[in-house]
Motif scaffolding. Structure first.
Motif, PDB file in Angstrom:
ATOM      1  N   ALA A 111      -0.906  -4.860 -49.893  1.00  0.00           N
ATOM      2  CA  ALA A 111      -1.166  -5.268 -51.471  1.00  0.00           C
ATOM      3  C   ALA A 111      -2.725  -6.081 -51.379  1.00  0.00           C
ATOM      4  CB  ALA A 111      -0.205  -6.166 -51.976  1.00  0.00           C
ATOM      5  N   GLU A 112      -3.496  -6.070 -52.435  1.00  0.00           N
ATOM      6  CA  GLU A 112      -4.533  -6.882 -52.708  1.00  0.00           C
ATOM      7  C   GLU A 112      -4.067  -8.105 -53.092  1.00  0.00           C
ATOM      8  OE1 GLU A 112      -7.406  -5.749 -51.744  1.00  0.00           O
ATOM      9  OE2 GLU A 112      -7.347  -3.571 -51.666  1.00  0.00           O
ATOM     10  N   GLU A 113      -2.816  -8.184 -53.685  1.00  0.00           N
ATOM     11  CA  GLU A 113      -2.545  -9.309 -54.258  1.00  0.00           C
ATOM     12  C   GLU A 113      -0.804  -9.435 -54.206  1.00  0.00           C
ATOM     13  OE1 GLU A 113      -3.100 -11.277 -58.693  1.00  0.00           O
ATOM     14  OE2 GLU A 113      -1.984  -9.482 -58.608  1.00  0.00           O
ATOM     15  N   GLN A 114      -0.398 -10.542 -54.077  1.00  0.00           N
ATOM     16  CA  GLN A 114       1.005 -10.758 -53.963  1.00  0.00           C
ATOM     17  C   GLN A 114       1.247 -11.814 -55.061  1.00  0.00           C
ATOM     18  OE1 GLN A 114       3.369 -10.090 -49.935  1.00  0.00           O
ATOM     19  NE2 GLN A 114       1.883 -11.845 -49.896  1.00  0.00           N
ATOM     20  N   ARG A 115       2.173 -11.659 -56.211  1.00  0.00           N
ATOM     21  CA  ARG A 115       2.448 -12.437 -57.119  1.00  0.00           C
ATOM     22  C   ARG A 115       3.319 -13.587 -56.799  1.00  0.00           C
ATOM     23  NH1 ARG A 115       2.730  -7.630 -59.323  1.00  0.00           N
ATOM     24  NH2 ARG A 115       4.813  -7.519 -59.619  1.00  0.00           N
ATOM     25  N   SER A 116       4.186 -13.335 -55.816  1.00  0.00           N
ATOM     26  CA  SER A 116       5.333 -14.419 -55.427  1.00  0.00           C
ATOM     27  C   SER A 116       5.424 -13.962 -53.893  1.00  0.00           C
ATOM     28  CB  SER A 116       6.266 -14.519 -56.074  1.00  0.00           C
ATOM     29  OG  SER A 116       6.935 -13.222 -56.427  1.00  0.00           O
ATOM     30  N   GLY A 117       4.077 -14.332 -53.143  1.00  0.00           N
ATOM     31  CA  GLY A 117       4.274 -14.088 -51.661  1.00  0.00           C
ATOM     32  C   GLY A 117       5.382 -15.143 -50.920  1.00  0.00           C
ATOM     33  N   ARG A 118       6.238 -14.630 -50.030  1.00  0.00           N
ATOM     34  CA  ARG A 118       7.019 -15.599 -49.325  1.00  0.00           C
ATOM     35  C   ARG A 118       6.504 -15.973 -48.187  1.00  0.00           C
ATOM     36  NH1 ARG A 118      11.659 -13.914 -48.413  1.00  0.00           N
ATOM     37  NH2 ARG A 118      11.428 -11.646 -48.314  1.00  0.00           N
ATOM     38  N   PHE A 125       3.868 -18.167 -50.631  1.00  0.00           N
ATOM     39  CA  PHE A 125       2.490 -17.905 -49.622  1.00  0.00           C
ATOM     40  C   PHE A 125       1.534 -17.524 -50.651  1.00  0.00           C
ATOM     41  CE2 PHE A 125      -0.131 -15.849 -46.977  1.00  0.00           C
ATOM     42  CZ  PHE A 125      -0.158 -16.624 -45.642  1.00  0.00           C
ATOM     43  N   TYR A 126       0.489 -18.355 -50.841  1.00  0.00           N
ATOM     44  CA  TYR A 126      -0.616 -18.013 -51.610  1.00  0.00           C
ATOM     45  C   TYR A 126      -1.290 -16.823 -51.439  1.00  0.00           C
ATOM     46  CZ  TYR A 126      -4.865 -19.366 -54.402  1.00  0.00           C
ATOM     47  OH  TYR A 126      -6.070 -19.135 -55.055  1.00  0.00           O
ATOM     48  N   SER A 127      -1.331 -15.663 -52.289  1.00  0.00           N
ATOM     49  CA  SER A 127      -1.941 -14.192 -51.874  1.00  0.00           C
ATOM     50  C   SER A 127      -2.910 -13.766 -53.047  1.00  0.00           C
ATOM     51  CB  SER A 127      -0.800 -13.493 -51.565  1.00  0.00           C
ATOM     52  OG  SER A 127       0.302 -13.945 -50.892  1.00  0.00           O
ATOM     53  N   PRO A 128      -4.007 -14.439 -53.139  1.00  0.00           N
ATOM     54  CA  PRO A 128      -4.927 -13.763 -54.402  1.00  0.00           C
ATOM     55  C   PRO A 128      -5.470 -12.714 -53.981  1.00  0.00           C
ATOM     56  CG  PRO A 128      -6.018 -15.753 -53.111  1.00  0.00           C
ATOM     57  CD  PRO A 128      -4.502 -15.729 -52.243  1.00  0.00           C
ATOM     58  N   PHE A 129      -6.032 -11.980 -55.063  1.00  0.00           N
ATOM     59  CA  PHE A 129      -6.504 -10.653 -54.955  1.00  0.00           C
ATOM     60  C   PHE A 129      -7.852 -10.680 -54.155  1.00  0.00           C
ATOM     61  CE2 PHE A 129      -8.798  -6.876 -56.127  1.00  0.00           C
ATOM     62  CZ  PHE A 129      -7.929  -6.085 -56.322  1.00  0.00           C
ATOM     63  N   ALA A 130      -7.496  -9.728 -52.990  1.00  0.00           N
ATOM     64  CA  ALA A 130      -8.716  -9.410 -52.123  1.00  0.00           C
ATOM     65  C   ALA A 130      -9.227 -10.455 -51.291  1.00  0.00           C
ATOM     66  CB  ALA A 130      -9.865  -8.246 -52.715  1.00  0.00           C
ATOM     67  N   LYS A 131      -8.537 -11.694 -51.139  1.00  0.00           N
ATOM     68  CA  LYS A 131      -9.074 -12.775 -50.602  1.00  0.00           C
ATOM     69  C   LYS A 131      -8.547 -12.884 -49.119  1.00  0.00           C
ATOM     70  CE  LYS A 131     -11.689 -14.826 -53.941  1.00  0.00           C
ATOM     71  NZ  LYS A 131     -12.364 -16.188 -54.435  1.00  0.00           N
ATOM     72  N   GLY A 132      -7.534 -11.898 -48.741  1.00  0.00           N
ATOM     73  CA  GLY A 132      -6.801 -11.904 -47.480  1.00  0.00           C
ATOM     74  C   GLY A 132      -6.240 -10.858 -47.114  1.00  0.00           C
ATOM     75  N   ILE A 133      -5.590 -10.458 -46.190  1.00  0.00           N
ATOM     76  CA  ILE A 133      -4.817  -9.295 -45.727  1.00  0.00           C
ATOM     77  C   ILE A 133      -3.311  -9.703 -45.984  1.00  0.00           C
ATOM     78  CG2 ILE A 133      -4.254  -7.668 -44.068  1.00  0.00           C
ATOM     79  CD1 ILE A 133      -6.792  -8.215 -42.853  1.00  0.00           C
ATOM     80  N   TRP A 134      -2.709  -9.005 -46.970  1.00  0.00           N
ATOM     81  CA  TRP A 134      -1.098  -9.261 -47.113  1.00  0.00           C
ATOM     82  C   TRP A 134      -0.252  -8.251 -46.772  1.00  0.00           C
ATOM     83  CZ3 TRP A 134      -3.173 -13.602 -47.606  1.00  0.00           C
ATOM     84  CH2 TRP A 134      -4.130 -14.184 -48.560  1.00  0.00           C
ATOM     85  N   PHE A 135       0.275  -8.084 -45.659  1.00  0.00           N
ATOM     86  CA  PHE A 135       0.716  -6.791 -45.660  1.00  0.00           C
ATOM     87  C   PHE A 135       2.081  -6.858 -44.682  1.00  0.00           C
ATOM     88  CE2 PHE A 135       0.368  -5.330 -40.808  1.00  0.00           C
ATOM     89  CZ  PHE A 135      -0.211  -6.395 -40.540  1.00  0.00           C
ATOM     90  N   SER A 136       2.822  -5.878 -44.603  1.00  0.00           N
ATOM     91  CA  SER A 136       4.142  -5.804 -43.827  1.00  0.00           C
ATOM     92  C   SER A 136       4.489  -4.546 -43.138  1.00  0.00           C
ATOM     93  CB  SER A 136       5.397  -5.820 -44.982  1.00  0.00           C
ATOM     94  OG  SER A 136       5.375  -6.873 -45.747  1.00  0.00           O
ATOM     95  N   LEU A 137       4.724  -4.828 -41.731  1.00  0.00           N
ATOM     96  CA  LEU A 137       4.773  -3.498 -40.900  1.00  0.00           C
ATOM     97  C   LEU A 137       6.364  -3.208 -40.756  1.00  0.00           C
ATOM     98  CD1 LEU A 137       3.748  -1.885 -38.673  1.00  0.00           C
ATOM     99  CD2 LEU A 137       3.790  -3.715 -37.058  1.00  0.00           C
ATOM    100  N   ILE A 138       6.925  -2.130 -40.701  1.00  0.00           N
ATOM    101  CA  ILE A 138       8.140  -1.836 -40.471  1.00  0.00           C
ATOM    102  C   ILE A 138       8.416  -1.209 -39.009  1.00  0.00           C
ATOM    103  CG2 ILE A 138       9.942  -0.117 -41.240  1.00  0.00           C
ATOM    104  CD1 ILE A 138       8.639   0.081 -43.911  1.00  0.00           C
TER     105      ILE A 138
END
Ligand code: BTN
Length: 319
Positions: A111-118, A125-138
């Protein structure tokens, strides 16, 4: 429609196009075009506007769309199936839902942004738009559920190597899985598990890497303790970094599956900034200090208080 408008500007190759022309060619009102351009601007796209000539696209941000990621990806399985979202509450939640429905191993949710990153320990976990890499691997590993907690150390090893290779050579792991640079946190990892007594159903490896924030962008509460590539003075392409992280994770995962976790734990030791340090361990309302001497075969931190060696299974450790 937003993508079509964007594609239209790309095709114009940096030339001005009038609102009237786009409106006619795409069969959409000028007000709608203006609204989409406004949204694109808020997403980091830069347009120049002229009352006479219209608009031209002069800069596109480094986004993590599947097309962009695939263009630099070298893995066999990891990241070969991508769910991309501009905004979501938490990629871990989306990944869990997909895993429950049978998503294959190696699938990622970005996601480019997480509204309530955990984060760990019920934190945000602060995750503003396009300012980081926020991802989950299965992942759907073959190893026993008892081994699963070590996959969080595996994640730290992979991410730390990728970060080191892309301009931050002194990045190191703080137990269990924070990646630190010059004493500040660059990466957080939240690993979640679904398993029965005998078998792991799936593991979600949620990884957040700060790339584009300036120090002042961080909320005050963790401004002092957090950092990003940019705050460290290093420019990094997010897609290149994500591709490097996925490659390193895939390699380390293969090590765990073929050779077992002992090798992964050794790799963790070599990248750690916790071992050998004097640390404070906080467990709920209790805390104590000691020297971090090693991790054991289960990945627990061994802390020598002078009187005894404590085995830290969970909790917060500060250096
Ligand atoms: C921590 O530092 O406490 C762990 C932070 C983990 C953050 C990542 S960002 C992607 C994934 N989605 C979440 O909601 N959390 C993890």
């Amino acid at each position: 429609m937003r993508n079509e408008i964007l594609e239209y500007f790309r095709k114009a190759n940096g030339q001005f196009v009038s609102g009237e022309q786009i409106s006619k060619d795409l069969n959409v009102s000028r007000t709608a075009i203006w609204k989409h351009i406004k949204i694109l601007k808020s997403r980091g796209y830069i347009f120049e506007s002229s009352t006479r000539k219209g608009y031209r696209l002069i800069y596109e941000p480094d986004l993590l769309t599947p097309l962009e990621i695939e263009s630099v990806l070298h893995t066999k399985n990891f990241g070969r199936h991508i769910v991309y979202m501009e905004s979501t509450a938490s990629t871990n939640e989306v990944a869990k839902e997909l895993a429950r429905k049978g998503a294959e191993e190696g699938s990622i949710v970005v996601a480019e942004e997480q509204r309530s990153g955990r984060g760990r320990l019920q934190r945000g976990f602060y995750s503003p738009f396009a300012k980081g890499i926020w991802f989950s691997l299965i992942l759907r590993p073959d190893f026993f559920p008892m081994e699963a907690s070590k996959s969080t150390l595996l994640a730290a090893v992979g991410v730390c190597r990728a970060v080191r290779s892309l301009g931050l050579p002194n990045a190191a792991i703080k137990w269990p899985n924070d990646i630190m640079v010059n004493g500040r946190k660059l990466v957080g990892i939240l690993t979640e598990l679904s398993a029965s007594m005998e078998k792991i159903d799936y593991i979600i490896m949620g990884i957040g890497i700060n790339t584009g924030m300036e120090r002042a962008d961080f909320p005050e509460a963790f401004r002092e303790g957090a950092t990003s590539f940019r705050a460290e003075g290093v420019h990094v392409s997010r897609k290149t970094l994500l591709a490097a992280v996925l490659s390193e994770l895939e390699k380390e995962y293969a090590v765990a599956e073929t050779e077992g976790f002992a090798r992964v734990l050794d790799n963790w030791r070599n990248l750690s900034c916790t071992l050998g340090q004097s640390v404070r361990v906080v467990l709920g309302t209790n805390s104590y200090t000691g020297k971090a001497v090693d991790i054991d075969k289960d990945g627990c931190l061994l802390v020598d208080t002078g009187n005894e060696v404590n085995r830290v299974i969970a909790g917060d450790v500060s250096i």
